[in-house]
Structure formats: structure tokens, C-alpha cells
Design a protein around this motif. Structure first.
Motif, PDB file in Angstrom:
ATOM      1  N   THR A  84      27.051 -20.805  27.755  1.00 35.92           N
ATOM      2  CA  THR A  84      27.316 -20.576  26.336  1.00 35.92           C
ATOM      3  C   THR A  84      28.350 -21.575  25.825  1.00 35.92           C
ATOM      4  N   ALA A  85      29.381 -21.828  26.621  1.00 31.97           N
ATOM      5  CA  ALA A  85      30.403 -22.799  26.230  1.00 31.97           C
ATOM      6  C   ALA A  85      29.782 -24.174  26.050  1.00 31.97           C
ATOM      7  N   ARG A  86      28.900 -24.542  26.945  1.00 31.56           N
ATOM      8  CA  ARG A  86      28.220 -25.836  26.865  1.00 31.56           C
ATOM      9  C   ARG A  86      27.320 -25.898  25.632  1.00 31.56           C
ATOM     10  N   ALA A  87      26.563 -24.837  25.379  1.00 33.94           N
ATOM     11  CA  ALA A  87      25.666 -24.793  24.223  1.00 33.94           C
ATOM     12  C   ALA A  87      26.452 -24.832  22.914  1.00 33.94           C
ATOM     13  N   LEU A  88      27.548 -24.083  22.844  1.00 34.25           N
ATOM     14  CA  LEU A  88      28.378 -24.075  21.644  1.00 34.25           C
ATOM     15  C   LEU A  88      28.949 -25.468  21.385  1.00 34.25           C
ATOM     16  N   THR A  89      29.460 -26.105  22.428  1.00 31.29           N
ATOM     17  CA  THR A  89      30.009 -27.448  22.274  1.00 31.29           C
ATOM     18  C   THR A  89      28.933 -28.413  21.802  1.00 31.29           C
ATOM     19  N   ALA A  90      27.740 -28.311  22.360  1.00 27.16           N
ATOM     20  CA  ALA A  90      26.640 -29.181  21.960  1.00 27.16           C
ATOM     21  C   ALA A  90      26.270 -28.975  20.492  1.00 27.16           C
ATOM     22  N   ALA A  91      26.216 -27.726  20.054  1.00 25.59           N
ATOM     23  CA  ALA A  91      25.851 -27.433  18.666  1.00 25.59           C
ATOM     24  C   ALA A  91      26.876 -28.002  17.687  1.00 25.59           C
ATOM     25  N   VAL A  92      28.154 -27.805  17.990  1.00 28.21           N
ATOM     26  CA  VAL A  92      29.207 -28.289  17.093  1.00 28.21           C
ATOM     27  C   VAL A  92      29.288 -29.811  17.143  1.00 28.21           C
TER      28      VAL A  92
ATOM     29  N   ILE B   3      32.905 -29.780  30.558  1.00 29.15           N
ATOM     30  CA  ILE B   3      32.014 -29.112  29.612  1.00 29.15           C
ATOM     31  C   ILE B   3      31.570 -30.087  28.529  1.00 29.15           C
ATOM     32  N   TYR B   4      32.514 -30.877  28.030  1.00 27.23           N
ATOM     33  CA  TYR B   4      32.187 -31.828  26.968  1.00 27.23           C
ATOM     34  C   TYR B   4      31.121 -32.818  27.425  1.00 27.23           C
ATOM     35  N   LYS B   5      31.260 -33.353  28.625  1.00 25.60           N
ATOM     36  CA  LYS B   5      30.292 -34.328  29.126  1.00 25.60           C
ATOM     37  C   LYS B   5      28.903 -33.712  29.255  1.00 25.60           C
ATOM     38  N   GLN B   6      28.845 -32.478  29.716  1.00 28.89           N
ATOM     39  CA  GLN B   6      27.557 -31.797  29.820  1.00 28.89           C
ATOM     40  C   GLN B   6      26.939 -31.595  28.431  1.00 28.89           C
ATOM     41  N   ALA B   7      27.775 -31.210  27.459  1.00 33.35           N
ATOM     42  CA  ALA B   7      27.285 -31.007  26.100  1.00 33.35           C
ATOM     43  C   ALA B   7      26.827 -32.328  25.481  1.00 33.35           C
ATOM     44  N   ALA B   8      27.589 -33.385  25.702  1.00 31.49           N
ATOM     45  CA  ALA B   8      27.222 -34.696  25.168  1.00 31.49           C
ATOM     46  C   ALA B   8      25.886 -35.154  25.743  1.00 31.49           C
TER      47      ALA B   8
ATOM     48  N   GLN C 180      51.613 -15.720  27.372  1.00 27.72           N
ATOM     49  CA  GLN C 180      50.854 -16.777  28.031  1.00 27.72           C
ATOM     50  C   GLN C 180      49.395 -16.376  28.213  1.00 27.72           C
ATOM     51  N   HIS C 181      48.507 -17.309  27.901  1.00 28.99           N
ATOM     52  CA  HIS C 181      47.082 -17.148  28.138  1.00 28.99           C
ATOM     53  C   HIS C 181      46.528 -18.491  28.599  1.00 28.99           C
ATOM     54  N   ASP C 182      45.669 -18.481  29.600  1.00 31.00           N
ATOM     55  CA  ASP C 182      44.999 -19.709  30.000  1.00 31.00           C
ATOM     56  C   ASP C 182      43.933 -20.036  28.963  1.00 31.00           C
ATOM     57  N   MET C 183      43.993 -21.264  28.439  1.00 29.83           N
ATOM     58  CA  MET C 183      43.149 -21.637  27.323  1.00 29.83           C
ATOM     59  C   MET C 183      42.266 -22.828  27.666  1.00 29.83           C
ATOM     60  N   ALA C 184      41.340 -23.136  26.777  1.00 31.73           N
ATOM     61  CA  ALA C 184      40.428 -24.260  26.980  1.00 31.73           C
ATOM     62  C   ALA C 184      40.163 -24.967  25.661  1.00 31.73           C
ATOM     63  N   ASN C 185      40.164 -26.276  25.707  1.00 33.59           N
ATOM     64  CA  ASN C 185      39.771 -27.123  24.578  1.00 33.59           C
ATOM     65  C   ASN C 185      38.422 -27.729  24.921  1.00 33.59           C
ATOM     66  N   LEU C 186      37.392 -27.364  24.157  1.00 35.61           N
ATOM     67  CA  LEU C 186      36.040 -27.824  24.439  1.00 35.61           C
ATOM     68  C   LEU C 186      35.751 -29.194  23.838  1.00 35.61           C
TER      69      LEU C 186
ATOM     70  N   GLN D 250      39.105 -17.963  30.522  1.00 31.45           N
ATOM     71  CA  GLN D 250      38.303 -16.903  31.130  1.00 31.45           C
ATOM     72  C   GLN D 250      36.933 -16.806  30.471  1.00 31.45           C
ATOM     73  N   TRP D 251      36.885 -17.024  29.159  1.00 34.48           N
ATOM     74  CA  TRP D 251      35.602 -16.968  28.448  1.00 34.48           C
ATOM     75  C   TRP D 251      34.675 -18.075  28.947  1.00 34.48           C
ATOM     76  N   VAL D 252      35.235 -19.272  29.173  1.00 30.70           N
ATOM     77  CA  VAL D 252      34.427 -20.373  29.696  1.00 30.70           C
ATOM     78  C   VAL D 252      33.938 -20.044  31.103  1.00 30.70           C
ATOM     79  N   LYS D 253      34.802 -19.455  31.914  1.00 31.59           N
ATOM     80  CA  LYS D 253      34.430 -19.089  33.281  1.00 31.59           C
ATOM     81  C   LYS D 253      33.299 -18.072  33.289  1.00 31.59           C
ATOM     82  N   GLU D 254      33.360 -17.116  32.367  1.00 32.50           N
ATOM     83  CA  GLU D 254      32.342 -16.063  32.307  1.00 32.50           C
ATOM     84  C   GLU D 254      31.066 -16.513  31.605  1.00 32.50           C
ATOM     85  N   ASN D 255      31.198 -17.521  30.730  1.00 36.47           N
ATOM     86  CA  ASN D 255      30.064 -17.953  29.910  1.00 36.47           C
ATOM     87  C   ASN D 255      29.927 -19.481  29.905  1.00 36.47           C
ATOM     88  N   PRO D 256      29.771 -20.102  31.069  1.00 33.55           N
ATOM     89  CA  PRO D 256      29.753 -21.567  31.104  1.00 33.55           C
ATOM     90  C   PRO D 256      28.595 -22.182  30.332  1.00 33.55           C
TER      91      PRO D 256
END
Length: 414
Positions: free
Chosen positions: A258-266, A369-374, A114-120, A250-256
Motif C-alpha cells: 500500500t505504501a508503494r502504491a500510494l507513493t506511485a499514485a502521488v 519504497i520510493y525507488k519501487q514506486a518510481a 516519540q514515534h518512528d516515522m517514514a518519509n515516502l 509501523q504503517w509501512v511495515k504493515e502495509n508495504p
């Protein structure tokens, strides 16, 4: 970098007053490079499998959308979905072009720890297919109904079908299509896991009678005169969700940021791809290269443009081609999309009890995160609700309103 003409505080105040802080002309990118909105890490390693639907990740890097949001996206070509899973959960990859069902399975501890995951965000709709071998075609099999007769004429488990991962989208499309024809995928046939780039070769040497995989490998089977397209995944579920941009919670929590920027770029790259057929052609040219999918451009381009031929003499312009943006409807991480995969895990015995479907989906699908990136990308419409309604090949309507009843409603299940 030149000095900003207004202070960050003034920018935020004026943006709040306008209701569009991220789309003030000339200042959108400056916000990302200032203060606490800067990405926590500039270099982001994103895994991908050589499939057409990795396009938004690849083009975000190739076309420089990553730089626009203060990132350097390092796309990492992976050999299998199992490798993506292991590298994602270990932290070797920051994020990945990944199977929707894999992220949900990891969250629930299905088919792995088990791992806590995120769909951006969702990377694409449609564009997968079920390919059957030319040996089956020679025996008179051309569709699901004739396949059922062939299955019934042989001992149980005589025919082997491949998908890409135990909880993959491809496993679910294959199971749904077989079951809709009255074929039990766990009793009447044998199923195996094969990495996408190895599908065609394994069919060529006779290791399976059919497979479900993403493009370009279904078209490749036709081009190599090995198999034919029996069904597209959009025939099973028009506008179905497919790959997502996944990472660890956890990656999103540590790098919010970056997660937003990555989502925006993609997201920006996905919009660019869908903007014109010329952009799709350019994308096919890029993806065909050795560093990405390593195949002929013509194997990629036709189905990217919605131009299908099935190896049985039929050609058509598909009403539901692979989409990467679709005015934002593709990219939005709908809760009901994630919930559907949970219903199928329950249907096929991967889950022994009904989870709290919506709670799980809300935890994984990072709509915030998606709304912020959008907003950062600008001019992207957001839906009024977080659920959508679809009608599948068997006439069942899926809208997420009663997932437990939906999961229990199938005649063929485990």
C-alpha cells in the motif's frame, strides 16, 4: 478482470531479464492487482492542510491516479499541523501531506511523544514566503535590512512573527531569514504558532507584524491589501525541500504494498502537474474549490505558474517556482534534505546534542519504497547519489558532508 496473458512467475522472470519489470507495456497495472503485490488495504486516508503544495495528494485523487495503482485515496482536510500530527500518530490518518521537520521531530521525540516515522517522497520544492504587514511598510520597512532597524528601535519582543508549527519548515525559513539579517528570532522578536488558513485574518486584526507560511496565503495577504512579500523561501534556499508524504514506520511495515502504491499514485500526479502550464492551471482550478483550499483561482494560479508580484510594485517570473516533480529531482527523498532540518533543530536548541544525522535520515527517508514506486510509474530517473548540494542566502554551502560543523557554524544560534 481478464486473465493475464502470462503467469506472474513468467512476468517477473521476463522483467528481470529486461531490467524493467514494471514498464512492460500493458502489464504495469496488472502486476499491482496480482498476488502479494496487491495493496494490503484499498482505502487510504491521507490528511492535508489547505495549501497549494497539497496539490499532488489532491490531484492523485481527483485525476484517478490512485485507481491506477489499486487504491482509493480519501483526502482529509485538516485544520492545523497539530491536528495532522495527532491523527497521523494515532492511526486516524494513514499518511499525510506534512511538514518535513515535523516527521523528523516526531522521530526524535522533539515537541511531542516519540514515534518512528517514514518519509515516502518529497511533494514539492520552493513556494513559501515571508509576509510583513502594511503597518511595517508604512513605517519604512520593505526588506530584512530595514526590518532590523525597526527591531532595534523598539523594545525586545515588541514585534510578533508567526509560523505554522514549532519544528515546521516555516519556522526554519523564518529563523534563517531573520538571523541572516542579524535578528535573533528567540531574543529580539516574539514568535507564535498560527495554522496556515488563519494567518491572513490574524495579521488583519493586528496579532502579528509578519508571518511565514505556504501559498496561497502570502498572495492572499497582498490581494486583501494586508501585507507584502518581503522574501520568498526560494530566495533563502533555491530549490529547498518543503512538504513530504509522511506516515508512521509501523504503517509501512504493515502495509508495504500500500505504501508503494500510494507513493506511485502521488508521484504520478506530481509528474502530471509539472508536465505543462495547462495542467498547473487545471490544478489551480481544482484547489480553489470549497472542498480543498476555498479561495479565488487567481490567488492560486499566478504563483503556481511562477508569476510573482510582491505588493511593493515589483513583478517577476521566478527562476525557482514551486515544483512538484522536476524530472524526479523534487520527488526523490534526499538524505541531505532531511539532515538539514536536523542541523537547524540543533542550531535552535530543539536538540541538545548532535544526532547521527545520516543514520536518522536513512531510517526516515524510505528511499527503498520510493525507488519501487518510481519503477512502477516508469520513466523516472533516479539520482546517482542520495545527497545533494545547495547554497543558501548567506552563502553557506550545504551538502550533508559535515552536519555537526554546519550546525555549529552560525553566529546566531541558541
Amino acid at each position: 478482470m481478464s486473465k493475464m496473458p502470462v503467469s506472474r512467475r513468467q512476468l517477473l522472470i521476463s522483467g528481470a531479464a529486461l531490467g524493467a519489470a514494471w514498464v512492460i507495456p500493458g502489464l504495469r497495472n496488472a502486476v499491482w492487482a496480482a498476488g502479494s503485490d496487491a495493496p494490503e488495504k484499498a482505502g487510504v486516508r491521507v490528511g492535508f492542510i489547505p495549501l497549494t503544495d497539497c496539490a499532488p495528494v489532491v490531484m492523485a485523487s481527483v485525476k484517478g491516479f490512485d485507481k491506477k495503482y489499486g487504491l482509493s485515496l480519501q483526502a482529509s482536510k485538516e485544520a492545523s499541523w497539530a491536528a495532522v500530527r495527532d491523527k497521523l500518530t494515532s492511526g486516524e490518518l494513514d499518511a499525510a501531506h506534512v511538514l518535513y521537520g515535523m516527521i523528523y521531530a516526531l522521530q526524535l521525540g522533539v515537541a511531542g511523544p516519540q514515534h518512528d516515522m517514514a518519509n515516502l517522497m518529497t511533494l514539492n520544492h520552493n513556494g513559501q514566503a515571508i509576509t510583513l504587514s502594511n503597518q511595517l511598510k508604512a513605517s519604512g520597512v520593505t526588506d530584512a535590512a530595514s526590518l532590523k532597524k525597526a527591531v532595534e528601535s523598539q523594545a525586545k519582543g515588541s514585534l510578533t512573527f508567526a509560523h505554522t508549527f514549532p519544528t515546521s519548515t516555516h519556522a526554519m525559513w523564518l529563523y534563517y531569514w531573520l538571523a541572516n539579517a542579524g535578528i535573533n528570532p528567540f531574543e529580539d522578536v516574539r514568535t507564535v504558532v498560527v495554522p496556515p488558513p488563519q494567518m491572513v485574518m490574524n495579521m488583519k486584526i493586528g496579532n502579528m507584524s509578519g508571518f511565514c507560511v505556504g501559498e496561497p496565503w502570502n498572495q492572499r495577504a497582498i490581494s486583501d491589501n494586508i501585507g507584502f512579500t518581503a522574501a520568498t523561501s526560494q530566495q533563502i534556499w533555491p530549490e529547498h525541500p518543503e512538504k513530504i508524504l509522511g506516515t508512521r514506520a509501523q504503517w509501512v511495515k504493515e502495509n508495504p504494498n500500500t505504501a508503494r502504491a500510494l507513493t506511485a499514485a502521488v508521484l504520478d500526479a506530481a509528474r502530471w502537474i509539472d508536465a505543462s502550464d495547462d495542467n498547473r492551471r487545471e490544478t489551480a482550478q481544482v484547489l480553489a474549490g470549497r472542498a480543498w483550499i476555498n479561495t479565488k483561482v487567481e490567488t492560486l494560479q499566478g504563483r503556481m505558474l511562477g508569476q510573482y508580484q510582491n505588493g511593493l510594485g515589483q513583478s517577476w517570473q521566478d527562476a525557482h517556482p514551486m515544483r512538484f516533480f522536476g524530472d524526479g529531482n523534487v520527488s526523490f527523498p534526499w538524505l541531505s534534505d532531511g539532515m538539514w532540518f536536523l542541523t537547524q533543530m540543533k542550531r535552535w536548541g530543539l536538540l541538545t546534542r548532535d544526532p547521527d544525522y545520516q543514520a536518522v535520515a536513512r531510517q526516515i527517508n524510505r528511499i527503498d519504497i520510493y525507488k519501487q514506486a518510481a519503477s512502477a510509474v516508469g520513466q523516472i530517473a533516479l539520482p546517482a547519489t542520495e545527497m545533494r548540494s545547495s547554497t543558501l542566502i548567506d552563502g553557506k554551502v550545504w551538502d550533508g558532508s559535515n552536519p555537526a560543523a554546519y550546525a555549529a557554524s552560525f553566529a546566531i544560534k541558541r
